[in-house]
Structures are given as structure tokens and as C-alpha cells.
Design a protein around this motif. Sequence first.
Motif, PDB file in Angstrom:
ATOM      1  N   GLY A 109     -15.708  -3.816  19.792  1.00 23.01           N
ATOM      2  CA  GLY A 109     -14.367  -4.423  20.157  1.00 23.01           C
ATOM      3  C   GLY A 109     -13.775  -3.777  21.029  1.00 23.01           C
ATOM      4  O   GLY A 109     -12.241  -3.446  20.676  1.00 23.01           O
ATOM      5  N   SER A 110     -14.013  -3.581  22.353  1.00 24.96           N
ATOM      6  CA  SER A 110     -13.279  -3.565  22.919  1.00 24.96           C
ATOM      7  C   SER A 110     -12.420  -4.571  23.124  1.00 24.96           C
ATOM      8  O   SER A 110     -12.088  -5.496  23.251  1.00 24.96           O
ATOM      9  N   MET A 111     -11.561  -4.237  24.625  1.00 21.10           N
ATOM     10  CA  MET A 111     -10.777  -5.585  25.124  1.00 21.10           C
ATOM     11  C   MET A 111     -11.046  -6.496  25.932  1.00 21.10           C
ATOM     12  O   MET A 111     -11.509  -7.074  26.042  1.00 21.10           O
ATOM     13  N   ARG A 112     -12.500  -6.072  26.931  1.00 17.31           N
ATOM     14  CA  ARG A 112     -13.467  -6.140  27.952  1.00 17.31           C
ATOM     15  C   ARG A 112     -13.895  -7.190  26.512  1.00 17.31           C
ATOM     16  O   ARG A 112     -14.040  -8.809  26.867  1.00 17.31           O
ATOM     17  N   GLU A 113     -14.268  -7.115  25.399  1.00 17.72           N
ATOM     18  CA  GLU A 113     -15.674  -7.716  24.437  1.00 17.72           C
ATOM     19  C   GLU A 113     -14.352  -9.067  24.134  1.00 17.72           C
ATOM     20  O   GLU A 113     -14.586 -10.141  24.040  1.00 17.72           O
ATOM     21  N   LEU A 114     -13.151  -8.741  24.097  1.00 18.80           N
ATOM     22  CA  LEU A 114     -11.737  -9.524  23.265  1.00 18.80           C
ATOM     23  C   LEU A 114     -11.740 -10.254  24.160  1.00 18.80           C
ATOM     24  O   LEU A 114     -11.634 -12.059  24.249  1.00 18.80           O
ATOM     25  N   LEU A 115     -11.571 -10.686  25.497  1.00 18.70           N
ATOM     26  CA  LEU A 115     -11.253 -10.996  26.851  1.00 18.70           C
ATOM     27  C   LEU A 115     -12.522 -12.015  26.796  1.00 18.70           C
ATOM     28  O   LEU A 115     -12.912 -13.270  27.633  1.00 18.70           O
ATOM     29  N   SER A 116     -13.525 -11.174  26.260  1.00 19.30           N
ATOM     30  CA  SER A 116     -14.859 -12.538  26.935  1.00 19.30           C
ATOM     31  C   SER A 116     -14.950 -13.310  25.978  1.00 19.30           C
ATOM     32  O   SER A 116     -14.849 -14.337  25.923  1.00 19.30           O
ATOM     33  N   THR A 117     -14.697 -12.974  24.464  1.00 21.96           N
ATOM     34  CA  THR A 117     -14.547 -13.895  23.255  1.00 21.96           C
ATOM     35  C   THR A 117     -13.607 -15.699  23.839  1.00 21.96           C
ATOM     36  O   THR A 117     -13.453 -16.333  23.713  1.00 21.96           O
ATOM     37  N   CYS A 118     -12.108 -14.699  24.410  1.00 21.56           N
ATOM     38  CA  CYS A 118     -11.072 -15.418  24.497  1.00 21.56           C
ATOM     39  C   CYS A 118     -11.847 -16.356  26.512  1.00 21.56           C
ATOM     40  O   CYS A 118     -11.393 -18.117  26.172  1.00 21.56           O
ATOM     41  N   GLU A 119     -12.139 -15.728  27.162  1.00 23.44           N
ATOM     42  CA  GLU A 119     -12.980 -16.596  28.388  1.00 23.44           C
ATOM     43  C   GLU A 119     -13.665 -18.064  27.434  1.00 23.44           C
ATOM     44  O   GLU A 119     -13.504 -18.930  28.321  1.00 23.44           O
ATOM     45  N   GLN A 120     -14.632 -17.600  26.479  1.00 19.14           N
ATOM     46  CA  GLN A 120     -15.037 -19.091  26.348  1.00 19.14           C
ATOM     47  C   GLN A 120     -14.800 -19.644  25.154  1.00 19.14           C
ATOM     48  O   GLN A 120     -14.736 -20.987  25.040  1.00 19.14           O
TER      49      GLN A 120
END
Length: 484
Positions: A109-120
Motif C-alpha cells: 500500500g505504499s507510494m512506491r506500490e501506487l506508482l508501480s501500478t500507475c506505470e503499468q
Amino acid sequence: MSDGAESGIDVDRPLDWANEPHMSAVDTIMWRGDTDRRMRGTICMLEIYDCDPDWDRLVAAHEWASRMAPRFRQRVIDSPFGTGTPSWAVDPDFDLHYHMRRIRLGGDGSMRELLSTCEQLAMTALDAARPPWEGTLIEGLPDGKAAYFMKAHHALTDGLGAIMGLAQLHSPTREHNPSKPQPPSPAPVNISTLDLLRRQLGEEIGRIPHRVDTTIWGIRALAHPRKALSIALRYGRSVPRVAGMVSPPGSPLLANRSLSWRFSAFEVPFTDLKAAAKATKASINDVYLAGLIGGFRLYHEKMGAPVDAIPVAIPISVRRPEDPAGGNRIAVGRLAGPVGIADPFERVLTIREQVRVARHEPAVDIFNTLSSVLAWLPGSVLMQFSGTTSQNDLQASNVPGIPWDTYVAGAKVERMFPFGPLPGCAMMATMITHNGIGCIGLNSDGAAITDLELFADCLVAGFGEVLALAADDDAPPGVLRRVV
């Protein structure tokens, strides 16, 4: 609302935004860029909300927005030859259910996880047969927060046009506003191939008087041959600079390119940027660029591959007050990013002078000047000119944001992080100022920036050098913070 209705003014009408019936030549070139996967013109916005918005209200808000800005219901109608400017037409099969998605953030649930999702999400191509945009609500962030990720094609608008549209579609209050305008749903439009070709031919015929005037002006200019020659030489010398033909060579460290997008997000108090700009007698954009280039300098040093300069491109807005909102009204400025300058003050002043020169290049608007001709080239041919962007190590833009609190379906927008496309360059950096915070979104090519964690640390330090120029005993230096 009622006052306007009683006075006979039709207030239930769409916004005056992105309402041209067909693409401009510049928009067309961006649209055709998708012929090459590496040149896709997908622009993205990540909004962070203070709570989960009501889903039903969010859907209703999008339905309303698609009536207020009918462009969101329109698809692109291109010629069978892929030449000339395409038309926009309301999609008879418009389906909001397709364009809106809802997911829950996985992992930690981190910002890094959020950005990774947005990248995809960003790397997935838009459907060219539908209106070119998608919106995804992402729930499950820490502290009950949520995020909204919207991607759209750059042919819809440039950054400034996007903010102009969002400012009118976002709400100034958390509560529902039942008195807002309610324009009717736009009627579907069917444009035949013959209609499209007839319109394109009519536009070309309409350009004949202008081209005749230009020719006559050129002939008359021969009456003053020295002046005419001087203008021609200045313009001729400017063209290679604007086209990037005399830019410094790209950094060997950043030379590789791929199809992989990697997002990073940073924030910095806008007051700190203003203070640094005041201290150096430069613009906020100069300070922003100096911070970015300072990060590149430190990254090259840490990686053991220092260079003196890198090719940098910046957009220069040519949008005039009388221009319609939406669409793209930009030119390109070229800089030799002074990576080799360690002194942050000297770096700011060097950038300030380069930006000034770039804005006043005689040929600065050549892209717009030639676009009406380039728009007639098929995408496969247009891509032969892509070297003018793929040679850049950095493209950077800075867009004024919305200066007041905004809400979406009951949720307050806390941050707005923009992520521009990656048209063959090593990195695209974009900053939007929202509620006193400079929100910086970086889109990096995973093959060019191989150590993103190290680059983030270098960027924080690079901005620290520049922001420290405004520090004194009463005001500690400002800080760029990575959002993680």
C-alpha cells in the motif's frame, strides 16, 4: 444559475474548452506518433485524495464532465490514408463503464506500490477506436486515502490546457452542488470518409490566400536585399538550434532506450522555489531546471561518468489569450544542460541565459509553421523525424496549477502529480503547483536511468544546492522531498 436563466442566458451549456471539430496540425503529429510504440503520447495525472470518494458520485461526476466537456465523448476519425488532420466526433458507442475503472492497491500500500501500478496503467496503449482517455480510482492507500489516475492522449491538450479544463471540472466544495450547469448529452456524430476528405481539401484551399500573401511578401522583400538576406540568415542559423541539430551529444550513461516507464514523485514548497528565484534574480522555472540538472550532475558523478552538458528540451507556450482552450499550443526550446557546473548560483544564471535565448530564437515556432505540411505525412514517415526528441536526455516542463482547494466526489485533492510521455528521451520531468506545493512527476526510461533510487537521492541533493541559495539566519534552506 437561476439569475442567468431568468435573464434569458443559457447557462446549461458546455465549457468553452477543447471544442474544435478537428485536430490542429500539431495535435495531429502527436496523434500519429503512436505509430511507434516508443513515441506514444500518453499524458497522465495522479491525484491524491484525503479520503475515498463516493463511487456513485464519482461516476456521476464523470458523466456530467463528459457533457460539460464533450471532447471526453469524442473519438478520432482519421482518413483512410492516415494523412491530413483527423476530425473529432461524438462516439455513438460511448460507454463510460469502459473508461472508468476501480481497483484496490495491492502489496504494502505504499507510494512506491501506487506508482508501480500507475506505470503499468500508463504503459498500456489507449484504444484508438474510443475517446482517448481512461480514469482509474485506486483505493486502499494508508490513512484512508485514495488516488485517482487519469491518462489521456496528448492530442487532447497540452499541460496548460489540461489545467484550464480541470479547474472548471473540479469542485470548489466537498458538498454536492445541485445547481451546477446541466448541458444535455451531445448527439452522436457520424463522419464519412468523403466528409473528412472534403473538409481536409477545403482547409487546404483556404490556406491558399495566406500562402500567396507570404509569397508576395517574399518578393517585395527583395526590394531591400540586404535586410532580406539578414532576416533569412538569422532564421537559417536558428533552425538547426531549434531542431536540436547543434545540441550537445547525449550522455553515454543515459544512452540506452526501452519501452519501460518508471515513475517517481517529489514535492517542494512553492515558497522555497520563489525565495531561490528571488535570491538569484531568476525565474521559478530557471530554479526548477537548475535543481533537475543538479540532480543529473550528482548522478553522473556517483556513477563515475561525469559529463559537461546534456541535451535538454523545454516546451515554450505560444498560447495566446484568443486561442481556444484545449489542444496544443507549444513550441520547443533547446538547452545545453550545464551538468558540469558545480556552483548552483552559476548554474541558475547559465540556465537563465539559455532559456532567454531559446525563447527568442527566430525559428522558435518552426514546428507549428511546418506542422500543416507535416500533418499530411503518414505516421511511419513522420517517425523518421523522431530523432529530434529521442536525442534528448531530459525534457522538462513547468505548468501553473489550480491555486485553490479542489474536490472530487466529496474527496479533497491533496496533491496533483503529472507524468508526461516519454518520446524517446531518457527522462520527462513535469511540475504542477497545487495549493502551494510544487508537485514534480518524473517519468524515466528504465534502460536509461538504471539506478532510480540513487537518482532520487541525487535529485534531492541537487535541489538542496539551489534552494540553499535563499537561506539565511532567519530562513533555513528549503527541501525537496521524495514522496514514498
